[in-house]
Design a protein around this motif. Structure first.
Motif, PDB file in Angstrom:
ATOM      1  N   LYS A 516     -39.053 -36.485 -83.243  1.00 55.57           N
ATOM      2  CA  LYS A 516     -39.625 -37.814 -83.438  1.00 55.57           C
ATOM      3  C   LYS A 516     -38.798 -38.554 -84.481  1.00 55.57           C
ATOM      4  N   ASP A 517     -38.953 -39.873 -84.516  1.00 55.55           N
ATOM      5  CA  ASP A 517     -38.191 -40.690 -85.462  1.00 55.55           C
ATOM      6  C   ASP A 517     -38.563 -40.369 -86.908  1.00 55.55           C
ATOM      7  N   VAL A 518     -37.624 -40.595 -87.804  1.00 55.63           N
ATOM      8  CA  VAL A 518     -37.846 -40.414 -89.233  1.00 55.63           C
ATOM      9  C   VAL A 518     -36.992 -41.453 -89.967  1.00 55.63           C
ATOM     10  N   VAL A 519     -37.484 -41.925 -91.112  1.00 54.14           N
ATOM     11  CA  VAL A 519     -36.785 -42.964 -91.861  1.00 54.14           C
ATOM     12  C   VAL A 519     -36.441 -42.461 -93.260  1.00 54.14           C
ATOM     13  N   VAL A 520     -35.185 -42.628 -93.641  1.00 54.80           N
ATOM     14  CA  VAL A 520     -34.749 -42.376 -95.020  1.00 54.80           C
ATOM     15  C   VAL A 520     -34.446 -43.726 -95.650  1.00 54.80           C
ATOM     16  N   ASP A 521     -35.183 -44.060 -96.695  1.00 56.38           N
ATOM     17  CA  ASP A 521     -35.024 -45.341 -97.376  1.00 56.38           C
ATOM     18  C   ASP A 521     -34.230 -45.121 -98.654  1.00 56.38           C
ATOM     19  N   LEU A 522     -32.933 -45.424 -98.604  1.00 50.38           N
ATOM     20  CA  LEU A 522     -32.062 -45.265 -99.774  1.00 50.38           C
ATOM     21  C   LEU A 522     -32.214 -46.492-100.676  1.00 50.38           C
ATOM     22  N   VAL A 523     -33.008 -46.352-101.715  1.00 49.91           N
ATOM     23  CA  VAL A 523     -33.247 -47.472-102.610  1.00 49.91           C
ATOM     24  C   VAL A 523     -32.071 -47.562-103.585  1.00 49.91           C
ATOM     25  N   CYS A 524     -31.306 -48.628-103.471  1.00 43.66           N
ATOM     26  CA  CYS A 524     -30.047 -48.726-104.213  1.00 43.66           C
ATOM     27  C   CYS A 524     -29.885 -50.157-104.722  1.00 43.66           C
ATOM     28  N   TYR A 525     -28.672 -50.591-104.875  1.00 40.42           N
ATOM     29  CA  TYR A 525     -28.391 -51.970-105.263  1.00 40.42           C
ATOM     30  C   TYR A 525     -27.031 -52.355-104.696  1.00 40.42           C
ATOM     31  N   ARG A 526     -26.694 -53.623-104.787  1.00 41.12           N
ATOM     32  CA  ARG A 526     -25.429 -54.136-104.269  1.00 41.12           C
ATOM     33  C   ARG A 526     -24.618 -54.625-105.465  1.00 41.12           C
ATOM     34  N   ARG A 527     -23.568 -53.890-105.809  1.00 38.10           N
ATOM     35  CA  ARG A 527     -22.850 -54.197-107.047  1.00 38.10           C
ATOM     36  C   ARG A 527     -22.156 -55.556-106.979  1.00 38.10           C
ATOM     37  N   ASN A 528     -21.642 -55.930-105.817  1.00 38.38           N
ATOM     38  CA  ASN A 528     -20.994 -57.232-105.646  1.00 38.38           C
ATOM     39  C   ASN A 528     -21.958 -58.199-104.968  1.00 38.38           C
ATOM     40  N   GLY A 529     -21.454 -59.356-104.588  1.00 35.89           N
ATOM     41  CA  GLY A 529     -22.265 -60.285-103.813  1.00 35.89           C
ATOM     42  C   GLY A 529     -22.358 -59.822-102.366  1.00 35.89           C
ATOM     43  N   HIS A 530     -22.872 -60.701-101.512  1.00 33.30           N
ATOM     44  CA  HIS A 530     -22.999 -60.361-100.087  1.00 33.30           C
ATOM     45  C   HIS A 530     -21.668 -59.873 -99.534  1.00 33.30           C
ATOM     46  N   ASN A 531     -20.588 -60.529 -99.927  1.00 31.89           N
ATOM     47  CA  ASN A 531     -19.252 -59.989 -99.696  1.00 31.89           C
ATOM     48  C   ASN A 531     -18.506 -60.071-101.026  1.00 31.89           C
ATOM     49  N   GLU A 532     -17.296 -59.569-101.027  1.00 33.01           N
ATOM     50  CA  GLU A 532     -16.574 -59.445-102.297  1.00 33.01           C
ATOM     51  C   GLU A 532     -16.211 -60.787-102.914  1.00 33.01           C
ATOM     52  N   MET A 533     -16.270 -61.867-102.137  1.00 27.27           N
ATOM     53  CA  MET A 533     -15.909 -63.189-102.639  1.00 27.27           C
ATOM     54  C   MET A 533     -17.136 -64.004-103.052  1.00 27.27           C
ATOM     55  N   ASP A 534     -18.311 -63.424-102.899  1.00 26.89           N
ATOM     56  CA  ASP A 534     -19.549 -64.162-103.128  1.00 26.89           C
ATOM     57  C   ASP A 534     -20.017 -63.991-104.580  1.00 26.89           C
ATOM     58  N   GLU A 535     -20.643 -65.013-105.126  1.00 23.59           N
ATOM     59  CA  GLU A 535     -21.133 -64.953-106.510  1.00 23.59           C
ATOM     60  C   GLU A 535     -22.655 -64.795-106.513  1.00 23.59           C
ATOM     61  N   PRO A 536     -23.169 -63.605-106.812  1.00 21.48           N
ATOM     62  CA  PRO A 536     -24.617 -63.372-106.749  1.00 21.48           C
ATOM     63  C   PRO A 536     -25.381 -63.920-107.953  1.00 21.48           C
ATOM     64  N   MET A 537     -24.688 -64.219-109.058  1.00 23.84           N
ATOM     65  CA  MET A 537     -25.377 -64.689-110.261  1.00 23.84           C
ATOM     66  C   MET A 537     -26.023 -66.062-110.065  1.00 23.84           C
ATOM     67  N   PHE A 538     -25.601 -66.803-109.035  1.00 26.54           N
ATOM     68  CA  PHE A 538     -26.236 -68.084-108.749  1.00 26.54           C
ATOM     69  C   PHE A 538     -27.736 -67.906-108.530  1.00 26.54           C
ATOM     70  N   THR A 539     -28.080 -66.866-107.795  1.00 24.46           N
ATOM     71  CA  THR A 539     -29.457 -66.730-107.310  1.00 24.46           C
ATOM     72  C   THR A 539     -30.207 -65.535-107.887  1.00 24.46           C
ATOM     73  N   GLN A 540     -29.521 -64.508-108.344  1.00 27.78           N
ATOM     74  CA  GLN A 540     -30.178 -63.330-108.914  1.00 27.78           C
ATOM     75  C   GLN A 540     -29.569 -62.992-110.278  1.00 27.78           C
ATOM     76  N   PRO A 541     -29.695 -63.882-111.236  1.00 24.10           N
ATOM     77  CA  PRO A 541     -29.016 -63.660-112.522  1.00 24.10           C
ATOM     78  C   PRO A 541     -29.497 -62.421-113.262  1.00 24.10           C
ATOM     79  N   LEU A 542     -30.802 -62.199-113.333  1.00 27.22           N
ATOM     80  CA  LEU A 542     -31.312 -61.059-114.096  1.00 27.22           C
ATOM     81  C   LEU A 542     -30.946 -59.737-113.431  1.00 27.22           C
ATOM     82  N   MET A 543     -31.062 -59.705-112.116  1.00 28.40           N
ATOM     83  CA  MET A 543     -30.709 -58.489-111.389  1.00 28.40           C
ATOM     84  C   MET A 543     -29.249 -58.129-111.641  1.00 28.40           C
ATOM     85  N   TYR A 544     -28.384 -59.117-111.599  1.00 28.97           N
ATOM     86  CA  TYR A 544     -26.953 -58.810-111.714  1.00 28.97           C
ATOM     87  C   TYR A 544     -26.518 -58.589-113.163  1.00 28.97           C
ATOM     88  N   LYS A 545     -27.299 -59.063-114.114  1.00 23.75           N
ATOM     89  CA  LYS A 545     -27.042 -58.656-115.496  1.00 23.75           C
ATOM     90  C   LYS A 545     -27.309 -57.165-115.656  1.00 23.75           C
TER      91      LYS A 545
END
Length: 1039
Positions: A516-545
């Motif tokens: 039967k199906d099973v789900v593994v939820d890897l709770v992690c974070y994204r060190r860069n933005g959506h891609n390497e050229m994206d700036e995440p601090m615009f929208t998630q400043p505290l998270m990225y600090k």
């Protein structure tokens, strides 16, 4: 061992000091309700002299009395009831017994009654405390994951609260205040009546927990500590919604058993090596191509060892083939370190000067797939890994992977999913947001769609591009959709590689055990933005600090293992340097690559079907007709019930009798023509699979490929499987009420082998629009992007018949708009023009007007030397139209599919006299010929059917236009002018005739809706377009 047991010690709470006393085996008692097991009793050190009737000879009797009293106090004499109650209330030996009241009913009986009443509150307290402990255990099992430390950043929790709760670690002393706070987080019932004084009391453990290990009772303090260790650390187990007791017990045992998460030194070193490869690969790409999009894995580097652990464990269980689907994040890392794609092939994808060697558009590097067979070092077995190519449309690949997995299982006879399995990777936002996830889950246990369990791995970086979880979903977890199919969900902190490895081992074992199906939820974070050229601090400043302060998981894990003495600092640094060297050497080799080969990234190769260079073995297609004998044999099967004592419906008997009559007359209708195509292919060893909503009977009750016994429930017969002893199997299956999911599934099924005819039928043609993503991203453009051929067939019921806007049009204009032939260029003609046209096109679009042509186009789909998607606009009213029948003569050897069907009436005898040629396609032909006959214009107007719309039959249309050189050219369709075929056909006919004559239009006016809902309006519109088609002066004076 003493034979005597006292009843006093059975239910009284034990102190911690008493737990060391010896135990005796469980005792089983048979009651009316079945078996009942009593926990081991403890021996009493007090002399039995105080209770003289408790001696060795009476022990069995006393025990039986006690068991009977436990079942119901009224089962024993009043004196025994008083004795047992007093003993349980704590009365010392000698005082528990009270003499029974005399027959006269004097006051001597009062003390015993009072003792009984006085003992009652203590008994109730005892029962309440045990129930409270059981409730406590269940609270941890149900809600423990809500207070587990799952977030590596420690900034959020599943209830979208800003303040995560503290946790109890293995070394903490459980204090009452901390316990009280934790329990209030877990259960609305608060403390369940337990007090601080109960922390050192010993309680017997229920059978629904494994925290005791070999112990059957524990102090409350230790019970809490062990529950915290099992459910509130870096793993959160969500499983108590599962309605199967055995499965719940299995999960409890895996996570509750003390000391279960132990790894050998070798396993830890392997895990470290995998973490090094995962981390250093991303760091290498960042150093070399810092300004390139690659959707790196930074923040979830433990995904690589997670996948490798699942594959290792599955390979050890006998899995030989793993088919994977994933989004773009981490794809290059998976290709390099899981699939083991050559690093230089990956690195050269970053080189902008490479010349493409293959036809088509190609695709960006983080969409490409791969197929690789290699030795698994852990299991020492061969394993085939394939990662499916996919578009940016997140989760669209899910049903495609499942379909291919099902096909691979089917072809190797793996009926239980023990040899072939699928792994699906997801992002947190997409897993919660995309409906196709739900559709795919609902295929998981359907007989014709199950893949016997999928391992889902969610890369939960707690953000979707720039969107916070609280804005991206209404549920606490992104994985809550999996609960609908009772899939256990294992949440794990991705910064703890050992916890990740353990969870993935359990997930693989679950899949192998229960399928039967099973789900593994890897709770992690994204060190860069959506891609390497994206700036995440615009929208998630505290998270990225916080992320900027976060130490990398590899560094933390390496420090831990060095501290434990598992590896030395020198050994760790050497391992890092060795992998860095491998990357550098591959980078050097990649510079030698001059040509980019897309076919090196093929996820579903068909080596026996093509030549070594991937080209077709021939450029010719044999005739698609079959022998008269075969037609008769298949027709007779279609008209029969090949199973004895099988009672069919009376109406179906008439249908089968009608088929028998047609076979006798050597003609076939639409249903019988389809039967002939399927049956002949099956006889030739070609598997046929027909899927979709209500396809077994057919939406319009014409097919009846599955017969149902009217007297025996669920007894069915599929005559198509009785054509020949050595035939291929026929699969016909009603699908769930899903288009997106099921069409994706069938596309994946068709991907596995070229030697199968796989068809998906829409209930009505326009229902395909909810599967538009599969059509646009995979079917139409799949070969151009990924050099991947596919022969799937779409059957789309189409026709304007007064049934309203939603049940009329299959939207042919959309399919024709996506055809890749050039309307302004007349192609170069050659002997193999018709086949080469098919080879060069991206898909084939037909609208057949005869059963014979439908028969031929289905057979051609398999007999041609390559595979292309086939779009068929199938009829509705023509299924029973008396003129829509074909003679066996049109299906005999040396007959073929007719791309156009010329007029064979009086007009063709004197073409120079013809004043108008009406080109059309599909069922409108029958309306036109009836109207022409009524108007007496058989010799003035020729009606030519274009059966194959794409690739457009330039050569044959030119021949018809040249034949009727003096005639007007009209395109007639029943669809509205801005819909249907007109915009596609007109420029191509104009190109064919060198723009020497105009191409006029006869059809409905432009409209927003596909059809009217009013029957009278429908008929009026139809008559108007017929008037235009046959009014020979209609276009006089028009330019």
């Amino acid at each position: 061992m003493h034979r005597l047991r006292t009843t006093v010690s059975r239910l009284r709470p034990l102190t911690a000091a008493q737990t060391a006393q010896s135990r005796s085996p469980h005792r089983t008692l048979v009651t009316k309700g079945g078996l009942r097991t009593f926990q081991p009793a403890r021996h009493l050190n007090t002399s039995v002299a105080a209770e003289p009737f408790l001696n060795g000879t009476s022990t069995n009797y006393v025990e039986e009395m006690y068991y009977a009293w436990l079942e119901n106090p009224r089962n024993v004499h009043k004196s025994w009831d008083v004795f047992f109650r007093n003993a349980n209330a704590g009365a010392p030996p000698g005082l528990a017994y009270q003499s029974p009241p005399p027959l006269s009913g004097t006051s001597q009986g009062l003390p015993s009654v009072q003792a009984l009443v006085g003992a009652q509150p203590n008994v109730e307290k005892l029962v309440e405390d045990h129930l409270a402990v059981q409730s406590l255990i269940r609270a941890y099992q149900v809600r423990g994951h809500h207070i587990a430390k799952l977030d590596p950043l420690d900034i959020s929790c599943v209830d979208f609260d800003d303040a995560p709760t503290d946790r109890i670690t293995s070394g903490d002393q459980v204090t009452f205040s901390l316990y009280k706070e934790r329990l209030c987080d877990l259960a609305a019932g608060g403390l369940y009546g337990l007090a601080e004084s109960d922390l050192d009391n010993v309680f017997r453990l229920p059978t629904t927990t494994f925290i005791g290990g070999n112990e059957s009772a524990l102090p409350l303090r230790e019970i809490i500590r062990r529950l915290e260790m099992a459910y509130c650390q870096h793993i959160g187990v969500e499983f108590m919604f599962i309605n199967d007791v055995e499965q719940c017990q299995w999960i409890r045992q895996k996570f509750e058993t003390p000391g279960v998460m132990q790894f050998s030194l070798e396993e830890k070193r392997t895990l470290l090596a995998r973490m090094i490869r995962s981390t250093r690969f991303e760091e290498f790409l960042q150093r070399k191509w810092s300004s390139e999009k690659r959707f790196g894995l930074e923040g979830c580097e433990s995904l690589i060892p997670a996948l490798k652990t699942i594959i290792d464990k599955s390979s050890q269980s006998g899995v030989e083939n793993v088919i994977m689907g994933m989004p773009h994040r981490g794809r290059l890392n998976v290709l390099a370190n899981v699939i083991r794609k050559e690093l230089e092939q990956i690195f050269c994808q970053f080189e902008s000067k490479l010349e493409a060697a293959d036809e088509g558009s190609g695709d960006v590097k983080y969409h490409l797939g791969m197929y690789h067979k290699r030795m698994n070092r852990v299991s020492d077995r061969q394993i085939t890994l394939s990662l499916m190519a996919n578009p940016s449309h997140l989760e669209a690949v899910d049903p495609v992977v499942q379909g291919k997995t099902k096909a691979e299982q089917f072809y190797c006879g793996d009926t239980e999913g023990k040899r072939v399995m699928s792994i699906l990777l997801h992002g947190d936002a997409a897993f919660a947001g995309q409906g196709i996830v739900y559709e795919t889950f609902h295929l998981s246990d359907l007989p014709s769609y199950t893949t016997h369990g999928t391992v889902h791995v969610v890369v939960n970086n707690q953000i979707g591009f720039t969107t916070d979880p609280r804005m991206a979903r209404s549920s606490p977890y992104p994985t809550d959709v999996a609960r609908v199919v009772n899939a256990p969900i294992f949440h794990v902190n991705a910064d703890d590689p050992e916890a990740v490895m353990y969870v993935c081992n359990v997930a693989a074992e679950w899949r192998n055990t229960f399928h039967k199906d099973v789900v593994v939820d890897l709770v992690c974070y994204r060190r860069n933005g959506h891609n390497e050229m994206d700036e995440p601090m615009f929208t998630q400043p505290l998270m990225y600090k916080q992320i900027k302060k976060q130490k990398g998981v590899l560094k933390m894990f390496a420090e831990k293992l060095i501290t434990e003495g598992v590896v030395t600092t020198q050994a760790y640094e050497e391992e890092v340097a060795q992998y860095d060297k491998i990357c550098e050497e591959a980078y050097t080799r990649s510079k030698d690559e001059k040509i980019l080969h897309i076919k090196h990234w093929l996820d579903s190769p068909w080596p026996e079907f093509f030549k070594l260079d991937g080209q077709p073995k021939t450029m010719s297609c044999p005739p698609t007709g079959i022998s008269e004998e075969e037609l008769g044999h298949i027709g007779n099967i279609a008209a029969s019930v090949p199973v004895e004592d099988f009672t069919i419906h009376g109406g179906l008997s008439r249908i089968l009798k009608g088929r028998a009559n047609m076979v006798g007359q050597r003609v076939c209708d639409w249903a019988l023509g389809e039967y002939m195509a399927f049956g002949s292919l099956l006889k030739e060893g070609i598997h046929v699979r027909l899927s979709g909503q209500d396809v077994e009977r057919g939406t319009f009750s014409h097919r009846h490929h599955v017969l149902h016994d009217q007297n025996v429930d669920k007894r069915i017969c599929i005559p198509m499987n009785y054509i020949s002893p050595d035939q291929a199997p026929y699969t016909v299956c009603n699908s769930s009420l899903s288009e997106y999911g099921v069409l994706g599934f069938e596309l994946g099924f068709a991907m596995a082998s070229p030697n199968a005819l796989v068809l998906w039928e829409a209930q009505f043609g326009d229902f395909h629009n909810t599967a538009q993503c599969i059509i646009d991203q995979f079917i139409s453009s799949g070969q151009a992007k990924w050099v991947r051929q596919n022969g799937i067939v779409l059957l789309l019921p189409h026709g304007m018949e007064g049934m309203g806007p939603e049940h009329s049009s299959a939207r042919p204009e959309r399919f024709l708009q996506m055809c890749n032939d050039d309307p302004d260029v007349f192609p170069k003609l050659s002997e193999d023009f018709a086949v080469r046209q098919l080879y060069d096109c991206n898909w084939i679009v037909v609208n057949c007007s005869t059963p014979a042509n439908f028969f031929h186009v289905l057979r051609r789909q398999i007999l041609q030397p390559f595979r292309k998607p086939l779009i068929v606009f199938t009829p509705k009213s023509l299924l029973r139209h008396p003129e829509a029948k074909s003679s066996f003569d049109d299906m005999l050897p040396d007959t073929n599919f007719k791309r156009i069907i010329p007029d064979d009436g009086p007009a063709a005898v004197s073409p120079e006299e013809v004043k108008r040629v009406v080109f059309c396609t599909g069922k409108i032909y029958y309306e036109l010929t009836r109207e022409r006959k009524n108007r007496g214009l058989d010799d003035s107007v020729a009606v030519v059917r274009i059966e194959q719309l794409s690739p457009f039959p330039f050569d044959l249309v030119k021949a018809e236009a040249d034949l009727y050189a003096n005639a007007d050219l009209v395109w007639c369709q029943e669809e509205h002018k801005n819909q249907g075929y007109y915009d596609y056909v007109k420029p191509r006919i104009r190109t064919t005739i060198g723009r020497s004559r105009p191409v006029w239009y006869a059809g409905r006016e432009p409209a927003a809706a596909p059809a009217t809902g009013n029957k009278q309006t429908h008929l009026t519109e139809l008559q108007r377009l017929l008037d235009t088609a046959f009014d020979l002066e209609a276009f006089s004076g028009h330019v």
